[in-house]
Design an enzyme around this catalytic site. Structure first.
Site, short mmCIF file in Angstrom:
data_model
loop_
_atom_site.label_atom_id
_atom_site.label_comp_id
_atom_site.label_asym_id
_atom_site.label_seq_id
_atom_site.Cartn_x
_atom_site.Cartn_y
_atom_site.Cartn_z
N CYS A 150 -2.12 9.01 2.98
CA CYS A 150 -1.91 8.49 1.63
C CYS A 150 -3.03 8.88 0.68
CB CYS A 150 -1.77 6.97 1.68
SG CYS A 150 -3.14 6.17 2.51
N GLU A 185 0.88 -1.18 0.00
CA GLU A 185 0.00 0.00 0.00
C GLU A 185 0.91 1.22 0.00
OE1 GLU A 185 -3.28 -0.15 -0.07
OE2 GLU A 185 -3.54 -2.29 0.26
P1 NAD Z 1 8.63 4.62 4.43
O1 NAD Z 1 8.53 3.77 3.22
O2 NAD Z 1 9.86 5.41 4.61
O3 NAD Z 1 8.48 3.73 5.75
C1 NAD Z 1 7.34 2.94 6.04
C2 NAD Z 1 7.72 1.86 7.05
O4 NAD Z 1 8.61 0.96 6.43
C3 NAD Z 1 8.43 2.38 8.30
O5 NAD Z 1 7.97 1.65 9.42
C4 NAD Z 1 9.89 2.06 8.01
O6 NAD Z 1 10.63 1.89 9.19
C5 NAD Z 1 9.76 0.75 7.24
N1 NAD Z 1 10.89 0.45 6.34
C6 NAD Z 1 11.67 1.32 5.65
N2 NAD Z 1 12.59 0.65 4.90
C7 NAD Z 1 12.36 -0.69 5.12
C8 NAD Z 1 12.95 -1.89 4.62
N3 NAD Z 1 13.97 -1.88 3.76
N4 NAD Z 1 12.46 -3.08 5.05
C9 NAD Z 1 11.42 -3.13 5.90
N5 NAD Z 1 10.82 -2.02 6.42
C10 NAD Z 1 11.28 -0.81 6.03
O7 NAD Z 1 7.34 5.54 4.40
P2 NAD Z 1 6.96 6.73 5.41
O8 NAD Z 1 7.66 7.96 4.97
O9 NAD Z 1 7.11 6.29 6.82
O10 NAD Z 1 5.38 6.87 5.11
C11 NAD Z 1 4.89 7.77 4.19
C12 NAD Z 1 4.55 7.07 2.88
O11 NAD Z 1 3.63 6.03 3.11
C13 NAD Z 1 3.89 8.00 1.88
O12 NAD Z 1 4.42 7.76 0.60
C14 NAD Z 1 2.43 7.58 1.93
O13 NAD Z 1 1.68 7.88 0.78
C15 NAD Z 1 2.55 6.12 2.17
N6 NAD Z 1 1.31 5.57 2.75
C16 NAD Z 1 0.52 4.76 2.00
C17 NAD Z 1 -0.68 4.27 2.53
C18 NAD Z 1 -1.61 3.39 1.72
O14 NAD Z 1 -2.50 2.79 2.30
N7 NAD Z 1 -1.46 3.31 0.42
C19 NAD Z 1 -1.05 4.62 3.83
C20 NAD Z 1 -0.21 5.45 4.56
C21 NAD Z 1 0.98 5.92 4.02
#
Ligand code: NAD
Length: 516
Positions: free
Chosen positions: A287, A253
Site C-alpha cells: 500500500c 486502511e
Molecule cells: P480487497 O479490498 O479486494 O480485499 C481485502 C480483504 O477484504 C480480503 O481479505 C477480501 O476477502 C476482503 N473482502 C472483500 N470484500 C469484502 C466485503 N464485502 N466484506 C468483508 N470483507 C471483504 O483488496 P486486495 O486486492 O486484497 O488488497 C489490495 C488493496 O489493499 C490495495 O488497494 C492496497 O493499496 C490496499 N492495502 C492497503 C493497506 C493500508 O494499510 N492502507 C495495506 C495493504 C493493502
C-alpha cells in the site's frame, strides 16, 4: 537452494485451526511455481457467528486478566516470533512470492508491533484523572473499556505485518479478535497466531476464519463490535457504509498512489537505488510503495541512468534465502492487472524506460520492475493504483511543481522526498497531502515506526493504526465522576439563587489561573 521448513503436514496442522465446520476447501497456489501449495478450509456464515460467540466469552476473562498478564503473554509471543522467524519467512515467501529480504521486513514489523503494544498498553489505556468542572466539589476519572470483539479483515499482500498491526493492539487492549484471512496469506496468519497461542493467548480469543468475502466477510462485519479493514478503497467504502448503519466504529486502511520527489541536490546513484526499492519492494504490491516519481530536470539524466542500470542488474527470484533483489507478482490476477495497465499506457504513447516484460522463465507471474515515462491523464496508470511492478516517472522544474503534482491525487497514503537539505525536506513534508512522509527513504521509516500513527487521508482511509491511536481504537472511554461532599451542587431555585454568583466567581478564577 535450501528446502522449506514448512511441509504439507505442517500446512494441515495450521489450517486445522481455521474455524470451518464443513468439508469444503479451496486450493491455494504458490507464486514461485503456480502449483497448489495447500488446501484451505472454507468457513461459513454460521462458523463466523460461532467464532464471535466463543470469542465474546473468552474476552471477558482476558479483559479481567489485566495489563500485566497480557503484557507477559504478548512479550513471550514476541520472542516466539523471532525464534520461529525461518518458518514465518518461508510461509510469507511461499504465499506471496516475495524475496526473503522483503519477507524479513514483515517479521521485523510483527515483532516491533508486538513489543510496542505489550509495553505501551497500560500507559495509554490504564485510565487517568481528568480535570473536574467544579474543582473540589466533583472529581473525574476516565476509564478505557475494551470494545469486545474486533473483526479484522486483512488482504494477501502483507499478511504477517498487517495482521499484527491490527490484532496485537486489540489483544493488548483486552479485546478478542475474529480475523478473516485472505486465502493467500492464511498460512502465515495461522503460524503467527500459533506463536501467540503457545505464548498463552487462549485459543478462542483469536479466531481465524476464511472463505468467500460475500459470505464470510459480510457475516463478520454484521457481528463484531469494531471493524479493522485493510484493502482496496472500493471494499473499504462498502465496509464503512455497513459500520455506519450498525453504528460501530471502523478503521479503514485503503489504497494509495504514492509519490516520491527527487530534488535537484541529490546524489543520483543513491536516490535511484532507494527509489527502486521504494517502488518494487514486494513488486509494488504494498500500500505504501511508490508508483509516481517526480524528478527535478536538473538531475533527471543521471537519476534515470542510475535507475535503469540498477533495475537491469537486479536479480529476480523467490528462493528461500537472501538471494534475489526482487520477487514475483502474487497471482495470475495481479499479472493480468499489471499487463493491462502497461498495455493501456503503451498503446496511448507511454515509453518503457526499463522492464516491461513478463518473465515466465523465472516463474508464472514474474514481471520485470517497470518504469514508464510520458504517462498522461488518459492512461489508467496515471491516477489509478496499479499495485504492482509499474512506476511512472515525470520531470518537474521546481520543488513547488513537484509538490503540486504529488498532491494532485485522490489518494493520500504515503509520500517520499529525496534531498540533501533537511530544511527543504521539512518544508516539503509539511506541504504534502499524505498520512506519512519519508525523507531519503521510500516507506520503511514510517512503516517501522510502530509508536507513531499510520494511515491515509483522502481516499486512502479513515482512522489510524499503530501508536496510541492504534490502541485507542479498541476501547470506549468511560468518564466516571463523583461528588466529594464538600459542597452541594444547586438543585432548586433557592439553591441556584444563593450559589450562582459564587460559581461565576469560580469560572473567572479558573480562567485567571489558566485552568482548562
Ligand atoms: P480487497 O479490498 O479486494 O480485499 C481485502 C480483504 O477484504 C480480503 O481479505 C477480501 O476477502 C476482503 N473482502 C472483500 N470484500 C469484502 C466485503 N464485502 N466484506 C468483508 N470483507 C471483504 O483488496 P486486495 O486486492 O486484497 O488488497 C489490495 C488493496 O489493499 C490495495 O488497494 C492496497 O493499496 C490496499 N492495502 C492497503 C493497506 C493500508 O494499510 N492502507 C495495506 C495493504 C493493502
Amino acid at each position: 537452494m535450501r528446502d522449506a521448513i514448512a511441509s504439507p503436514a505442517l500446512f494441515v496442522r495450521l489450517t486445522d485451526d481455521v474455524v470451518a465446520s464443513g468439508a469444503e476447501a479451496v486450493p491455494v497456489l504458490t507464486p514461485s511455481t503456480g502449483e497448489v501449495l495447500h488446501e484451505l478450509p472454507q468457513s461459513s456464515a454460521d462458523d463466523v457467528r460461532d467464532a464471535v460467540a466463543r470469542a465474546r466469552l473468552a474476552q471477558l476473562a482476558w479483559a479481567r486478566a489485566g495489563f500485566a498478564e497480557r503484557r507477559r503473554v504478548l512479550l513471550a509471543a514476541h520472542d516466539l516470533i523471532l525464534e520461529r522467524r525461518d518458518l514465518l519467512l518461508d510461509l510469507v515467501q511461499l504465499e506471496s512470492g516475495k524475496t526473503r529480504g522483503q519477507a524479513f521486513e514483515e517479521v521485523y514489523q510483527a515483532a516491533g508491533v508486538t513489543r510496542y503494544n505489550a509495553l505501551a498498553a497500560r500507559h495509554v489505556l490504564g485510565g487517568r484523572r481528568a480535570r473536574s468542572g467544579v474543582p473540589t466539589v466533583t472529581t473525574t476519572r476516565v476509564r478505557y473499556r475494551p470494545k469486545g470483539v474486533a473483526g479484522i479483515i486483512t488482504p494477501w499482500n502483507y499478511a504477517l505485518s498487517l495482521a499484527a498491526m491490527d490484532v496485537i493492539p486489540a489483544l493488548a487492549a483486552g479485546c478478542a479478535v475474529v480475523q478473516k484471512a485472505d486465502d493467500q496469506g492464511a498460512l502465515t496468519i495461522l503460524a503467527l497466531r500459533r506463536a501467540f497461542i503457545d505464548a498463552g493467548v487462549p485459543e478462542a480469543l483469536w479466531a481465524v476464519v476464511a472463505g468467500p468475502s460475500a459470505e464470510v466477510g459480510e457475516a463478520l462485519t454484521d457481528e463484531v463490535d469494531y471493524i479493522c479493514f485493510t484493502g482496496s478503497t472500493a471494499t473499504g467504502r462498502k465496509i464503512g457504509e455497513k459500520a455506519g448503519r450498525r453504528l460501530v466504529g471502523a478503521s479503514l486502511e485503503l489504497g494509495g498512489k504514492n509519490a516520491l520527489l527527487v530534488l535537484d541536490d541529490v546524489d543520483p546513484e543513491h536516490a535511484a537505488a532507494s527509489a527502486a526499492h521504494a517502488a518494487f519492494s514486494a513488486m509494488g504490491q504494498l500500500c505504501v510503495s511508490i508508483e509516481r516519481m517526480y524528478v527535478d530536470h536538473k538531475v533527471a539524466a543521471p537519476f534515470q541512468r542510475a535507475l535503469v542500470g540498477h533495475l537491469r542488474e537486479a536479480k529476480l527470484g523467490s528462493a528461500l534465502e537472501y538471494d534475489a533483489d526482487y520477487g514475483s507478482l502474487a497471482s495470475a490476477a495481479q499479472l493480468e492487472r499489471v499487463e493491462a495497465h502497461l498495455a493501456d499506457a503503451v498503446a496511448k504513447g507511454a515509453t518503457v524506460l526499463v522492464g516491461g516484460r513478463h518473465r515466465p522463465d523465472l516463474g508464472p507471474w514474474f514481471f520485470e520492475p517497470t518504469v514508464l515515462t510520458g504517462v498522461t491523464p488518459d492512461m489508467t496508470a496515471y491516477a489509478e493504483e496499479t499495485f504492482g511492478a509499474i512506476a511512472c516517472l515525470y520531470l518537474v522544474n521546481s520543488d513547488d511543481e513537484a509538490v503540486l503534482a504529488a498532491n494532485a491525487s485522490d489518494y493520500g497514503l504515503n509520500a517520499s522526498v529525496f534531498t540533501r537539505s533537511p530544511s527543504r525536506a521539512r518544508r516539503i513534508a509539511d506541504a504534502l497531502d499524505a498520512g506519512s512522509v519519508n525523507i531519503n527513504e521510500g516507506y520503511r521509516g514510517s512503516f517501522s515506526a510502530v509508536a507513531a500513527p499510520m494511515g491515509g487521508i483522502k481516499q486512502s482511509g479513515v482512522g489510524r493504526r499503530n501508536g496510541e491511536m492504534g490502541l485507542l481504537r479498541f476501547v470506549d472511554p468511560v468518564t466516571i465522576s463523583s461528588t466529594t461532599g464538600l459542597m452541594q451542587l444547586p438543585r432548586t431555585a433557592a439553591e441556584y439563587t444563593t450559589k450562582v454568583e459564587l460559581m461565576v466567581l469560580l469560572a473567572r478564577a479558573l480562567k485567571a489561573v489558566r485552568r482548562r
